[in-house]
Design a protein around this motif. Structure first.
Motif, mmCIF file in Angstrom:
data_model
loop_
_atom_site.group_PDB
_atom_site.id
_atom_site.type_symbol
_atom_site.label_atom_id
_atom_site.label_comp_id
_atom_site.label_asym_id
_atom_site.label_seq_id
_atom_site.Cartn_x
_atom_site.Cartn_y
_atom_site.Cartn_z
ATOM 1 N N CYS A 110 0.839 -1.199 0.000
ATOM 2 C CA CYS A 110 0.000 0.000 0.000
ATOM 3 C C CYS A 110 0.873 1.247 0.000
ATOM 4 O O CYS A 110 1.790 1.396 0.809
ATOM 5 N N SER A 111 0.542 2.148 -0.902
ATOM 6 C CA SER A 111 1.362 3.336 -1.115
ATOM 7 C C SER A 111 1.391 4.247 0.100
ATOM 8 O O SER A 111 0.399 4.399 0.819
ATOM 9 N N SER A 141 -1.308 6.818 0.273
ATOM 10 C CA SER A 141 -2.574 6.463 0.900
ATOM 11 C C SER A 141 -2.555 6.844 2.377
ATOM 12 O O SER A 141 -3.505 7.445 2.884
ATOM 13 N N TYR A 152 -5.076 9.761 3.330
ATOM 14 C CA TYR A 152 -6.255 9.280 4.064
ATOM 15 C C TYR A 152 -6.030 9.152 5.562
ATOM 16 O O TYR A 152 -6.975 8.956 6.318
ATOM 17 N N GLY A 185 3.402 1.973 -4.742
ATOM 18 C CA GLY A 185 3.296 3.397 -5.109
ATOM 19 C C GLY A 185 4.148 3.725 -6.309
ATOM 20 O O GLY A 185 4.026 3.102 -7.373
ATOM 21 N N ASP A 212 -9.170 -3.502 -1.715
ATOM 22 C CA ASP A 212 -9.480 -2.276 -2.432
ATOM 23 C C ASP A 212 -10.145 -2.681 -3.738
ATOM 24 O O ASP A 212 -9.550 -3.387 -4.537
ATOM 25 N N TYR A 214 -11.735 6.240 -2.305
ATOM 26 C CA TYR A 214 -10.429 5.885 -2.850
ATOM 27 C C TYR A 214 -10.339 6.110 -4.352
ATOM 28 O O TYR A 214 -9.265 6.102 -4.927
ATOM 29 N N ILE A 249 -8.096 9.147 -5.323
ATOM 30 C CA ILE A 249 -6.638 9.048 -5.261
ATOM 31 C C ILE A 249 -6.099 8.422 -6.556
ATOM 32 O O ILE A 249 -5.018 8.765 -7.024
ATOM 33 N N TYR A 250 -6.892 7.526 -7.151
ATOM 34 C CA TYR A 250 -6.472 6.936 -8.432
ATOM 35 C C TYR A 250 -6.425 8.001 -9.510
ATOM 36 O O TYR A 250 -5.484 8.087 -10.294
ATOM 37 N N ARG A 298 -3.333 2.132 -5.294
ATOM 38 C CA ARG A 298 -3.273 2.430 -3.861
ATOM 39 C C ARG A 298 -2.620 1.274 -3.118
ATOM 40 O O ARG A 298 -1.709 1.475 -2.318
ATOM 41 N N CYS A 299 -3.105 0.078 -3.384
ATOM 42 C CA CYS A 299 -2.514 -1.105 -2.760
ATOM 43 C C CYS A 299 -2.234 -2.126 -3.851
ATOM 44 O O CYS A 299 -3.157 -2.595 -4.511
#
Lengths: 470, 470
Positions: free
Chosen positions: B83-84, B87, B91, B133, B306, B327, B330-331, B355-356
């Motif tokens: 997971c980046s 994120s 978040y 990421g 996710d 989410y 964020i993409y 994200r992940c």
């Protein structure tokens, strides 16, 4: 009988006048705070009960917005004892509620409630017992009440109301309520059935009763707060194990000489004293009041506690939001003369409306209702018990415990129930299908579940009234 | 050493170029979606690790908005694995987040986060391990990783980062992260201390580490989901008692021949399969996916699951709100060329930001971290473990259980901690004051606690960094 023989015209006139004062039904066409005419049928009125109708019980009646002729008729009793039916109506299951965005302290604004139970049922919201909401008595003695008197008054009210509204006699009838009404609702239901047996008129079409987070067994309900606090991570494992041993599983009415147990309960109290017991996840409003003691904490009169409106902050923004601040508006609204006129409240009867009257001279003389439930189930009535699962006032684990003692046959074991594809809680169905007895948790809800999860509770009650699967 | 002897100017040039590609730090002055210049110091960059710096780890560094010279330096590792860091930044604990009210799918809008941990700490958000990421490798072999490699890379990164930023060498250093980073954070901390012992440069001023809902002991953490589900009222008492007996308290890697236990776990799964495991009170987003099986449900790769953004609804209003929809932004944001340019992402390195990253070739080869904790506590480092108490991914009861096995001395037992006069959760302090080891629950929070309770988690971390009472 004697009276009838004596009754000549002058006495009759007097009695008729008295009777008149006990009969006043008015259709309310509009309400201050809600623009335009009401889009639902609202009737308010008084019905006199007791000797010489000295007790005047006030009610709000809302017709079903679906099919008044076919939908159930529900008598709703808000808990307390002493909490006004208006509180249940506005904050829980009625057709209108406050519009917080548009409300000011000088002009509370109302809006319609999309999840009103009156979308699928005719509901009588009753201010009971006397001393609650706008209900009053014509003499001081009548204010000395207990569970027995409260039940008798509600039953007498219902008979008289149905005589005045015979068009609802054929509708399925349900008695419903929450919190302290766990003590009275089943007994009113039993009175209804016994009255039918005895041939009392009018004959009522009772189908069952509904209870939310009900007080049922004083000892075990309040006792369950300690295991509940453990389940929810409010007290640590070690303390819980220690309290179980030291107090022998009994956490109320503890013998002061049992020092270990007293110490454990003091530690428990330290952990939970600042928790909002009505929903353990919400902010707690009464931080400004003095610390409660261990014994206070377990005092059932704290159920539905309500800060005096005078304690409310003058600047809302400067404080953490808390649900009790919402209750300010109902005081302002229900005290306004225009509102009282619209509701046809008799002048001079109730000077100060309070949401929950904690000064009632009320004796709780009937705090184990299990046998009444057993009797009603034996008589074949449908029962729905729902519990907001984040309530520490009457925790769902205590409710589950007394339901277990009923020794009912499980027809469908604990399973998730859904609203919009989401788990709204868990349901257990007992006895044969369609379930006679249904126990439902409402995930994330507090003591008055529909106040916290209106959509979910509306879905629940609609399905249950319609004999649909939960 | 051999290399240095060989090093004439042409080879040096080549090596310098290689080195150059592993060193690229840029101050980011503004970001698409946030009006004006950034009101905080943001630097992004790559640092090469491994042989020939083939692995290029990307990071975001935000200086403390209080006193960068005095405040702690934190290396933050978001979980997964895969997971980046972005994120965690957007978040959870970083200085900006999405402004949902102003965001559209075509133009995500940002706003400042009042509860950013960078208000009180300098934080390096590291995209680790490689494949996460914007971090990438120059050869395929480097993508084959495991816990050991991940830890080694993070440690090497930190050394190189501090060499480039010697002004932070004297700040108190903390390693921090959540979820899967429970496996790596303590080991990175131990590497740092061992490196110091071995005289490696630069010497680091490690004070401790911080973990949120950390994976610590694969078996017991995942096993605790069944008792947790019972605690929270998701499975009934009888089923829990039956499972305890039939499965002998072991609910993962169950022998298929133990039919009673398998049946019990199937029943457990039926009860919880539609629950949002990251916060049992929130709506669950993945109802459209096929039902998971019992074995899937307990698969740790489902941590931080996710949904593919392609599965997201086109009309948000027509669906129940769920956190995962957030989410989506964020993409969109991290894929936009203007954003990548602003962040100085090297073109052609990471085609698709996720994200992940669940396709990582990652071997979990170190899933019991208890001994590392013991070693670090013995070495005198401060530890903060916080757990959102409504998380079923890594339930707080499992975390509490392994903490119990550390046999630490309790210096202050389980007590409520407060934010704005409200109970924000419960804290237990271990060892002498100021507590070396602190365990804290965050009431009502889910798996990534600061995402659910930003204000409370910010108060917690500020007090803890400042050695204040919790």
């Amino acid at each position: 009988m004697k009276l009838r023989a004596l009754c000549g015209p002058p006495l009759c006139l007097l009695l008729c006048l008295l009777f008149q004062s006990g009969l006043s039904q008015t259709v309310v066409k509009s309400l201050p705070g809600l623009p335009g005419d009401l889009p639902f049928y609202l009737e308010t009125g008084y019905i006199g009960v007791g000797e010489l109708d000295d007790v005047q019980l006030f009610y709000y009646f809302v017709e079903s917005e679906r099919s008044p002729r076919d939908d159930p008729l529900v008598l709703w009793l808000t808990g307390g004892p002493g909490c006004s039916a208006l509180s249940g109506l506005i904050y829980e299951i009625g057709p209108f509620t406050f519009n917080y965005e548009k409300s000011t302290r000088f002009r509370p604004s109302l809006k319609l409630n999309d999840y009103s139970w009156t979308k699928v049922a005719n509901i009588i919201f009753l201010d009971q017992p006397v001393g609650t909401g706008f209900s009053y008595a014509n003499n001081w003695e009548s204010y000395n009440i207990n569970d027995n008197i409260s039940v008798a008054e509600s039953y007498e009210f219902l008979r008289k109301w149905l005589k005045l509204h015979p068009q609802f006699l054929s509708n399925p009838l349900y008695i419903a309520g929450d919190s302290y009404s766990g003590v009275t609702v089943p007994r009113v239901a039993l009175e209804v059935d016994k009255g039918n047996e005895a041939g009392l008129e009018p004959k009522m079409n009772l189908e069952g009763y509904v209870l939310g987070n009900p007080l049922t067994n004083y000892d075990s309900d309040l006792n369950s707060r300690v295991p509940f606090a453990h389940l929810k991570g409010l007290i640590p494992n070690e303390l819980y194990e220690s309290a179980k041993t030291d107090c022998n599983g009994k956490y109320i009415n503890v013998n002061e000489s049992n020092a270990d147990c007293v110490d454990d309960l003091k530690a428990v109290n330290l952990c939970v004293e600042n928790i909002d017991t009505a929903n353990i996840l919400e902010p707690n409003c009464v931080t400004q009041s003095p610390k409660s003691t261990v014994s206070d904490r377990w005092d059932p009169t704290l159920i539905n506690r309500d800060p005096s409106p005078l304690l409310l902050p003058t600047e809302r923004a400067s404080r953490v939001w808390c649900r009790n601040y919402n209750y300010l508006y109902i005081y302002i609204w229900a005290s306004a003369k225009v509102v009282r006129d619209a509701l046809h409240i008799r002048e001079g009867t109730v000077e100060k409306w309070v949401r929950c009257n904690k000064t009632l001279s009320y004796t709780s003389n009937f705090l184990v209702v299990i046998d009444i439930h057993k009797e009603l189930i034996k008589r074949g009535f449908r029962v729905l018990i729902y519990s907001g699962d984040h309530d520490m006032v009457i925790p769902y684990v205590g409710t589950q415990a007394w339901i277990d003692t009923l020794n009912l046959t499980i027809s469908e074991d604990w399973h998730a129930w859904f609203v919009d594809g989401q788990v709204a809680g868990y349901a257990t169905l007992y006895s044969s299908f369609p379930s006679l007895f249904t126990f439902v948790t409402v995930k994330g809800a507090g003591h008055t579940a529909p106040e916290y999860k209106p959509k979910e509770c509306f879905a629940l009650i609609s399905r249950w009234f319609d004999y649909l699967y939960i």
